[in-house]
Design a protein around this motif. Structure first.
Motif, mmCIF file in Angstrom:
data_model
loop_
_atom_site.group_PDB
_atom_site.id
_atom_site.type_symbol
_atom_site.label_atom_id
_atom_site.label_comp_id
_atom_site.label_asym_id
_atom_site.label_seq_id
_atom_site.Cartn_x
_atom_site.Cartn_y
_atom_site.Cartn_z
ATOM 1 N N PRO A 371 0.816 -1.204 0.000
ATOM 2 C CA PRO A 371 0.000 0.000 0.000
ATOM 3 C C PRO A 371 0.858 1.267 0.000
ATOM 4 O O PRO A 371 1.946 1.286 0.555
ATOM 5 N N ILE A 372 0.322 2.290 -0.663
ATOM 6 C CA ILE A 372 1.031 3.567 -0.727
ATOM 7 C C ILE A 372 0.350 4.541 0.230
ATOM 8 O O ILE A 372 -0.882 4.637 0.262
ATOM 9 N N GLY A 373 1.140 5.258 0.985
ATOM 10 C CA GLY A 373 0.575 6.148 1.989
ATOM 11 C C GLY A 373 0.603 7.600 1.571
ATOM 12 O O GLY A 373 1.561 8.059 0.956
ATOM 13 N N LEU A 374 -0.495 8.303 1.891
ATOM 14 C CA LEU A 374 -0.552 9.744 1.648
ATOM 15 C C LEU A 374 -0.601 10.439 2.998
ATOM 16 O O LEU A 374 -1.572 10.293 3.744
ATOM 17 N N SER A 375 0.422 11.206 3.263
ATOM 18 C CA SER A 375 0.542 11.846 4.560
ATOM 19 C C SER A 375 -0.425 13.023 4.699
ATOM 20 O O SER A 375 -0.668 13.755 3.750
ATOM 21 N N GLY A 376 -0.981 13.179 5.873
ATOM 22 C CA GLY A 376 -1.804 14.353 6.179
ATOM 23 C C GLY A 376 -3.199 14.282 5.607
ATOM 24 O O GLY A 376 -3.925 15.279 5.616
ATOM 25 N N LEU A 377 -3.593 13.144 5.094
ATOM 26 C CA LEU A 377 -4.881 13.089 4.399
ATOM 27 C C LEU A 377 -5.899 12.166 5.055
ATOM 28 O O LEU A 377 -6.986 11.953 4.522
ATOM 29 N N LYS A 378 -5.571 11.634 6.195
ATOM 30 C CA LYS A 378 -6.502 10.719 6.847
ATOM 31 C C LYS A 378 -7.866 11.395 7.018
ATOM 32 O O LYS A 378 -7.954 12.539 7.462
ATOM 33 N N GLU A 405 -0.794 7.321 11.815
ATOM 34 C CA GLU A 405 -2.138 7.801 12.115
ATOM 35 C C GLU A 405 -2.633 8.878 11.169
ATOM 36 O O GLU A 405 -3.824 9.023 10.934
ATOM 37 N N ASP A 406 -1.716 9.628 10.630
ATOM 38 C CA ASP A 406 -2.133 10.757 9.810
ATOM 39 C C ASP A 406 -2.283 10.388 8.329
ATOM 40 O O ASP A 406 -2.640 11.210 7.505
ATOM 41 N N TYR A 407 -2.015 9.165 8.008
ATOM 42 C CA TYR A 407 -1.993 8.764 6.607
ATOM 43 C C TYR A 407 -3.311 8.116 6.170
ATOM 44 O O TYR A 407 -4.009 7.534 6.983
ATOM 45 N N ILE A 408 -3.603 8.199 4.888
ATOM 46 C CA ILE A 408 -4.493 7.208 4.319
ATOM 47 C C ILE A 408 -3.649 6.344 3.398
ATOM 48 O O ILE A 408 -2.618 6.784 2.885
ATOM 49 N N PHE A 409 -4.085 5.143 3.217
ATOM 50 C CA PHE A 409 -3.351 4.233 2.340
ATOM 51 C C PHE A 409 -4.264 3.792 1.212
ATOM 52 O O PHE A 409 -5.471 3.639 1.402
ATOM 53 N N PHE A 410 -3.696 3.665 0.070
ATOM 54 C CA PHE A 410 -4.468 3.022 -0.981
ATOM 55 C C PHE A 410 -3.590 2.017 -1.669
ATOM 56 O O PHE A 410 -2.365 2.074 -1.595
ATOM 57 N N ASN A 411 -4.269 1.098 -2.276
ATOM 58 C CA ASN A 411 -3.524 0.042 -2.916
ATOM 59 C C ASN A 411 -3.534 0.230 -4.404
ATOM 60 O O ASN A 411 -4.573 0.410 -5.025
ATOM 61 N N PHE A 412 -2.372 0.199 -4.977
ATOM 62 C CA PHE A 412 -2.239 0.516 -6.388
ATOM 63 C C PHE A 412 -2.034 -0.743 -7.212
ATOM 64 O O PHE A 412 -2.006 -0.726 -8.415
#
Ligand code: JFZ
Length: 426
Positions: A371-378, A405-412
């Motif tokens: 999974p790839i994480g996007l910081s600050g977007l949770k 905690e601050d990340y959302i993850f999506f799977n690419f």
């Protein structure tokens, strides 16, 4: 409006369009060793004359160039009306050294502006301040001039004012005889050959009178590492509308002294030359160029990608293939380029963000093992979609998110990937 506000207004379209084509075409396309050949090889006028006598680009068809540019997703172009060698690709009444007097007998610039406009592209003209042909260009103190080491040449009288009249007269022609010009790309200043040495205030006054909306690069005063006064909050009248970093993408984009982004355009070549070079097969991959375009946009900049057509007036086949590949990507992903700019979010470690009013675009350069994480977007992301086919990318909870905690993850990748916790030993 002050100068900075006027610049902001004029450059609106430029900041939206983001991607253009640079074209270096001239007599130097025949020897095919780059556009500096006359200087590099210290050729006399006579040595270089053979190319004028021979010049006849039988396959010159700017309509096909315009189509190739458009298909690549480019929105504007800039072509050399006159390069440093002084040869004019337009029908100037101030010189005999022009394409209409060659075997071609054509005004190549007229055909270019008409063809590109017809495809809906904006048109720009490159005009060299430097002139190695004009008898009044002061080559006696010019470290670039082909005849710089020729003693007899040094004793000839040169009337620089006469050269300036010539240069201003030609710029007037370009701003009068070819309809609406969108970009003027002057090149370049160096040593004391800069700013008012070109009578730049007078020149820009004339240009703005004839072409009120034209945007102008910063090279009437900029040279080398010095971008000129465009970055100050009080730029000179001839500071230009956009900065023109060459063969480099500025690490942090380009901002003024208050930290506000200013318009800029990186110009890069496809291989290692501007003018056609038959032996230079060192082409960048389409993938690399696309990534450079993304990087420019992510830093609020444009990309001007150069082609050096050959003596027949054809784009090299390598360049055409690169353009095609870029075009396929742009067709699917152009939405993340046009009208986009720097994101409010910091640069992610896996690539770059671009952003517009509605969307955040994640350009993933690094392959991921999971999974790839996007910081600050949770909790801030409504949905994630693949731009090329609008397919759903699932937001997921990766195994053990305690530290993120601050990340959302999506799977690419494939959904199965999500279900496997990463082994401990990597
Ligand atoms: C200039 C030209 O000399 C070159 O032939 C080409 O047209 C390119 C796009 O522009 O190259 C420059 C101009 C300025 C500097 C370096 C290369 N400079 O100031 O460092």
């Amino acid at each position: 409006m002050n100068l900075v506000e006027e610049r902001t207004k004029r450059t609106q379209w430029f900041l939206k369009d983001r991607f253009g084509m640079f074209i270096h075409f001239g007599l130097y396309s025949i020897p095919a060793r780059g556009e500096w050949i006359r200087s590099n090889e210290k050729m006399s006028k006579e040595d270089y004359q053979i190319y004028f006598d021979e010049f006849n680009p039988i396959n010159y068809d700017p309509k096909s160039w315009a189509r190739a540019a458009k298909e690549a997703g480019m929105k504007y172009a800039v072509m050399t009306a006159k390069h440093h060698d002084g040869f004019c690709l337009f029908d100037s009444k101030f010189t005999e050294y022009k394409s209409t007097n060659t075997k071609a007998k054509r005004d190549l610039i007229r055909e270019y502006v008409e063809a590109f406009r017809e495809e809906g592209l904006k048109v720009g003209l490159y005009y060299s301040t430097i002139d190695w042909y004009h008898a009044d260009f002061p080559h006696y103190n010019d470290r670039h001039h082909p005849m710089r080491e020729n003693v007899s040449y040094k004793n000839v009288q040169h009337d620089f004012q006469r050269y300036l009249e010539y240069m201003h007269g030609q710029v007037r022609e370009l701003c009068t005889n070819y309809g609406k010009i969108d970009i003027l790309w002057f090149d370049f200043s160096y040593d004391d050959m800069s700013g008012e040495k070109w009578k730049a205030t007078e020149l820009i006054n004339m240009v703005r009178t004839l072409q009120p909306d034209v945007i102008i690069d910063n090279r009437l005063e900029a040279s080398g590492e010095n971008a000129g006064s465009i970055r100050t909050s009080n730029p000179s009248f001839f500071a230009g509308d956009f900065a023109s970093p060459e063969q480099i993408i500025p690490p942090e984009g380009i901002v003024d002294e208050n930290g506000n982004s200013i318009p800029w355009e990186a110009c890069i070549t496809m291989n290692n030359h501007w003018g056609y070079c038959s032996t230079d097969k060192n082409y960048k991959s389409a993938k690399m160029i696309i990534r450079k375009l993304v990087e420019c946009v992510s830093k609020n900049g444009n990309l001007l990608l150069n082609i050096g057509p050959n003596a027949k007036g054809e784009f090299p086949v390598e360049s055409l293939n690169i353009l095609k590949e870029i075009g396929i990507w742009m067709k699917n992903n152009g939405e993340s380029i046009y009208n986009c700019g720097k994101s409010e979010l910091p640069k992610p470690e896996w690539g770059y963000y671009t952003q517009n009013k509605n969307n955040l675009y994640a350009h993933i350069f690094e392959p991921s093992i999971g999974p790839i994480g996007l910081s600050g977007l949770k909790d801030k992301v409504e949905k994630v979609r693949l731009l090329s086919d609008s397919s759903e990318i699932r937001i997921i909870n990766p195994w053990n998110t305690l530290d993120f905690e601050d990340y959302i993850f999506f799977n690419f990748g494939s959904p199965e990937q999500l279900t496997y916790p990463l082994p401990d030993n990597i």
